[in-house]
Scaffold this active site. Sequence first.
Site, PDB file in Angstrom:
ATOM      1  CG  ASN A  48      -2.002   1.004   1.192  1.00 45.25           C
ATOM      2  OD1 ASN A  48      -2.779   1.071   0.261  1.00 45.25           O
ATOM      3  ND2 ASN A  48      -2.076   1.810   2.249  1.00 45.25           N
TER       4      ASN A  48
ATOM      5  CB  VAL B 261      -4.354   2.620  -7.218  1.00 44.11           C
ATOM      6  CG1 VAL B 261      -4.317   1.423  -6.283  1.00 44.11           C
ATOM      7  CG2 VAL B 261      -4.439   2.152  -8.674  1.00 44.11           C
ATOM      8  N   PRO B 262      -6.692   4.056  -4.778  1.00 43.00           N
ATOM      9  CG  PRO B 262      -8.907   3.706  -4.119  1.00 43.00           C
ATOM     10  CD  PRO B 262      -7.924   3.401  -5.222  1.00 43.00           C
ATOM     11  CB  CYS B 263      -2.854   3.686  -1.128  1.00 43.22           C
ATOM     12  SG  CYS B 263      -2.092   5.220  -1.685  1.00 43.22           S
ATOM     13  CG  HIS B 264      -6.894   8.279  -0.232  1.00 40.51           C
ATOM     14  ND1 HIS B 264      -6.695   8.051  -1.584  1.00 40.51           N
ATOM     15  CD2 HIS B 264      -8.197   8.631  -0.090  1.00 40.51           C
ATOM     16  CE1 HIS B 264      -7.831   8.275  -2.232  1.00 40.51           C
ATOM     17  NE2 HIS B 264      -8.752   8.629  -1.347  1.00 40.51           N
TER      18      HIS B 264
END
Length: 172
Positions: free
Chosen positions: A130, A139-142
């Site tokens: 991540n 690619v929403p790692c948050h």
Amino acid sequence: MGLTLRPASPTTPADRRYAMVDSPIGPLALVEEDGALAALSVEGARQEPVPGSFGVRDDAVLPHVREQLEEYFAGRLREFDAAVVLHGTPFQVRVWNALAGIPYGTTGTYGQVAREIGAPKAAQAVGAANGRNPVSLLVPCHRIVGANGRLTGYAGGMARKEYLLRLEGALL
């Protein structure tokens, strides 16, 4: 509509071009490779790429991604529609594909992603993958939080993570 994630081919900086974009979370570098987004880097991020790895600056690249980012930060876009090239190990790519499936306005945990990719004991490895996500925001790692629901680390910094989750309505 949505992201088209594909594995990367071997490339060099000579195969890439990049554009700089202002955003509410700071300057963003959008790196284009073979017509797709290969990296989205925020200035000052913990995993910021090596200088020179972006290729040649060309602020005309990826106009559709720039427009979508503007709409996202204005609160009018919930799902990106772009081709994305992923540079990573097979495990990292599996993690990033799972992250791409976390809907706008929601969060997930490292453990949930580990179970989703069939590696239920790999929550720490999921966390490491991540943190190395090369195309943050799309690619929403948050959207990953701790098992207790609390905010956990973010390569772009905790203030940015909190801003993004508030923007999406996942933090009230």
